[in-house]
Every structure is written in structure tokens, then in C-alpha cells.
Design a protein around this motif. Structure first.
Motif, PDB file in Angstrom:
ATOM      1  N   LYS A   1       6.681  26.572 -33.954  1.00 33.75           N
ATOM      2  CA  LYS A   1       7.751  27.297 -33.282  1.00 33.75           C
ATOM      3  C   LYS A   1       8.019  28.640 -33.967  1.00 33.75           C
ATOM      4  O   LYS A   1       8.184  29.661 -33.321  1.00 33.75           O
ATOM      5  CB  LYS A   1       9.015  26.456 -33.277  1.00 33.75           C
ATOM      6  N   LEU A   2       8.051  28.623 -35.292  1.00 35.38           N
ATOM      7  CA  LEU A   2       8.311  29.868 -36.030  1.00 35.38           C
ATOM      8  C   LEU A   2       7.162  30.849 -35.908  1.00 35.38           C
ATOM      9  O   LEU A   2       7.361  32.060 -35.949  1.00 35.38           O
ATOM     10  CB  LEU A   2       8.579  29.556 -37.506  1.00 35.38           C
ATOM     11  N   GLY A   3       5.951  30.284 -35.725  1.00 37.67           N
ATOM     12  CA  GLY A   3       4.783  31.164 -35.604  1.00 37.67           C
ATOM     13  C   GLY A   3       4.496  31.578 -34.191  1.00 37.67           C
ATOM     14  O   GLY A   3       3.517  32.258 -33.914  1.00 37.67           O
TER      15      GLY A   3
ATOM     16  N   LEU B   1      21.369  25.441 -33.052  1.00 40.31           N
ATOM     17  CA  LEU B   1      20.046  25.503 -33.677  1.00 40.31           C
ATOM     18  C   LEU B   1      19.479  24.102 -33.898  1.00 40.31           C
ATOM     19  O   LEU B   1      18.277  23.876 -33.713  1.00 40.31           O
ATOM     20  CB  LEU B   1      20.132  26.261 -35.009  1.00 40.31           C
TER      21      LEU B   1
ATOM     22  N   LEU C   1       7.767  22.680 -36.501  1.00 40.86           N
ATOM     23  CA  LEU C   1       8.598  23.813 -36.905  1.00 40.86           C
ATOM     24  C   LEU C   1       7.744  25.033 -37.177  1.00 40.86           C
ATOM     25  O   LEU C   1       8.067  26.146 -36.753  1.00 40.86           O
ATOM     26  CB  LEU C   1       9.410  23.436 -38.154  1.00 40.86           C
ATOM     27  N   CYS C   2       6.624  24.853 -37.883  1.00 43.87           N
ATOM     28  CA  CYS C   2       5.726  25.974 -38.183  1.00 43.87           C
ATOM     29  C   CYS C   2       5.184  26.580 -36.893  1.00 43.87           C
ATOM     30  O   CYS C   2       5.063  27.815 -36.785  1.00 43.87           O
ATOM     31  CB  CYS C   2       4.575  25.503 -39.067  1.00 43.87           C
TER      32      CYS C   2
ATOM     33  N   ILE D   1      16.761  24.221 -43.066  1.00 44.08           N
ATOM     34  CA  ILE D   1      16.263  23.352 -41.994  1.00 44.08           C
ATOM     35  C   ILE D   1      15.656  22.114 -42.636  1.00 44.08           C
ATOM     36  O   ILE D   1      14.738  22.226 -43.455  1.00 44.08           O
ATOM     37  CB  ILE D   1      15.213  24.077 -41.124  1.00 44.08           C
TER      38      ILE D   1
ATOM     39  N   LEU E   1      15.925  22.997 -32.269  1.00 47.28           N
ATOM     40  CA  LEU E   1      14.787  22.655 -33.119  1.00 47.28           C
ATOM     41  C   LEU E   1      14.552  21.153 -33.217  1.00 47.28           C
ATOM     42  O   LEU E   1      13.472  20.717 -33.595  1.00 47.28           O
ATOM     43  CB  LEU E   1      15.003  23.222 -34.535  1.00 47.28           C
TER      44      LEU E   1
END
Length: 298
Positions: free
Chosen positions: A293-295, A256, A290-291, A279, A260
Motif C-alpha cells: 500500500k505504501l509503495g 487510518l 502495508l508495504c 502502525i 489500513l
């Protein structure tokens, strides 16, 4: 082919580049007439430059450019020179990515500016054009500087003046080339930053440190401590509700972290299926990434 003069300096190559290539998205209309009109050249007559300083072409970025060219065509012309050995053909000086994307978009011809550059001038312009656009990864940039010095006899002072880069920047970039090939591959792939790589140059085993940095998501400061041989700080004691991590958990943390590009910690509670993932980000830009990628953003 005659050996080019070694002390010519970069003035002519840089001037030619500044006259031919627009490094900004748009120029004032009054500047346009000063450039030689573009020509449309069949793609089949254009060949890649074997000494092109840029070696890595991102498939995703190339795909985006291809889609744009399909819709709007090649907006910015390539810079080419008559091919040194094949009559009727041209060699790319700047714009190979546009040429590749145009081929993928199945265009039959592309706009180009023809210049009668020598081999030395062609290489200089190619490096400068890529650096001005920030198109080179750190390893390619460092190799470009080194080639300009080794092949053409330029000094760091000459390069600094012509490229607008400090001598310390040039020296620090070229120091990267002292690292093992596998570490340089990590930098090319974006798994290690140039700063992180420089921090391990003086280490006895930079490859081992590079692998640790990627798997654990180490900061530059942590890498510097490892490179100097300083012992790693012991992890703070865990509450009794947590158990020692097993090998699978540690491996998953490493995967991970590498994916990331940030430090990831996984904690399982004893006697429970649940747990937590932490994280760690260092900058607001990393948080934005990061936002995205998560979104599901790009």
C-alpha cells in the motif's frame, strides 16, 4: 415442484461437481476426455441463479477478470442447467462471475457445460464449487452451510464428510449468523475477520464492540476481553513532552486504522508541528500488505 428427498446426502452433487469443475488451474491431459465437450451458448440465453450463494462481487476483481477475458476469452466453462420455467434459456449453476465479466467484455457467447440438475443439486453444486475455490466471504459460506441444513435436511456430519471441513469449522462459521446485520456487513466488507467476529458473539453489545475493533484496530484477544466485560488496560503514561490527544487526532487514528486494517497511533509533540505515526502489524502478511500500500502496489 416436488420436494426433494431430504436424506439423499451430498454424494451425487459433489461427484457431479468434481467431474465438471477443475478446482486446480491445470489438469493432466489424460483427464480431459472424461468431461463432456463444452458448448458455446449465447450470453442472452443464460440467466443468473436467484439462489446463488455468492452475493458479493468485488468490482476490482471483476474488472481484472473482464480484462483477462477480453484478452484470452473465457477459459473455464460455466456450468448451467436448462431453465426451470423459460424454454430455451439456461440458469447458471456455477460461474456467475465469469458470466458477468464476459458481459462486461461484450462477448456474445460463452463456453458452458449443460447438466440436468434438480434445484437441490444445483444449489449444492453452487455452494461446493464456491467453497472449493474459496470464493465465498465468511458470511456467504456460513449462510450456505445453514441453507444446506435447513432447506435440505443435511446434518453437520454429512456436510463435514462431503466438503472436507471439520464439524467444528462448520459450527463456528454458522455461529456468525447470530450476530447483528451491521456486524455481518463489516465481515462481508472485510473490515472484520471471521475470527474477530466470532470473538464478540457472546457479548451483550457486539455492534458496539465491532465498531471499537474497527476504529482502534483491536486484536482478536483484545476483542475477547471486551466481550467478556474485562476492563481495558490503561494506556501507559506519556512522557511530559506529549499532550492528551484531541478528538480530531483520535478520529484520524480511527480512519487510518479502518483504511489500513491495522492499529495506528498518532503522537504530536507539545509546542511542535511534528510528531510520529506508529502502525502495528500482527503478521508478516500484514507487513507485506502495508508495504504494497505504501509503495503504491495492488
Amino acid at each position: 415442484m416436488a420436494t426433494p428427498p431430504k436424506n439423499r446426502g451430498l454424494g451425487r452433487g459433489l461427484s457431479a461437481l468434481m467431474a465438471d469443475v477443475q478446482t486446480e488451474p491445470a489438469k493432466a491431459a489424460s483427464e480431459q476426455p472424461t468431461r463432456k465437450p463444452d458448448m458455446m451458448i449465447p450470453i442472452g440465453q443464460i440467466m443468473a441463479n436467484p439462489t446463488q450463494p455468492r452475493r458479493t462481487f468485488s468490482p476490482d476483481a471483476l474488472g481484472e477478470l473482464t480484462a483477462s477475458i477480453k484478452e484470452k476469452g473465457v477459459i473455464q466453462p460455466l456450468i448451467v442447467r436448462p431453465h426451470p420455467t423459460q424454454e430455451g434459456a439456461y440458469e447458471i449453476v456455477a460461474g456467475e462471475r465469469r458470466w458477468r465479466a464476459a458481459q462486461a467484455a461484450r462477448l456474445h457467447e460463452v463456453p458452458a457445460i449443460i447438466r440436468s440438475y434438480t434445484e437441490q443439486e444445483s444449489y449444492e453444486v453452487a455452494i461446493i464449487e464456491n467453497i472449493q475455490r474459496a470464493d465465498l466471504n465468511p458470511v456467504e459460506e456460513a449462510a450456505g452451510y445453514r441453507d444446506l441444513m435447513d432447506k435440505f435436511g443435511h446434518t453437520q456430519e454429512q456436510l463435514s464428510e462431503a466438503l472436507g471441513k471439520s464439524r467444528s469449522h462448520l459450527a463456528n462459521m454458522m455461529r456468525l449468523l447470530n450476530l447483528p446485520a451491521e456486524v455481518l456487513d463489516y465481515v462481508r466488507e472485510g473490515r472484520l475477520s471471521a475470527g474477530a467476529a466470532r470473538a464478540m458473539i457472546t457479548a451483550d453489545d457486539p455492534l458496539s464492540i465491532a465498531r471499537q475493533a474497527i476504529s482502534k484496530g483491536l486484536s482478536v484477544r483484545e476483542i475477547e476481553k471486551l466481550a467478556k466485560g474485562a476492563p481495558e488496560k490503561k494506556a501507559p503514561s506519556r512522557p511530559a513532552t506529549y499532550r492528551t490527544k484531541d478528538a480530531d487526532t483520535v478520529a484520524l487514528e480511527g480512519d487510518l486504522s479502518a483504511t489500513l486494517g491495522m492499529k495506528v497511533s498518532i503522537d504530536h509533540k507539545t509546542g511542535d508541528e511534528g510528531g510520529s505515526i506508529t502502525i502495528s502489524y500482527k503478521t508478516l502478511e500484514e507487513l507485506d500488505d502495508l508495504c504494497a500500500k505504501l509503495g503504491g502496489g495492488s
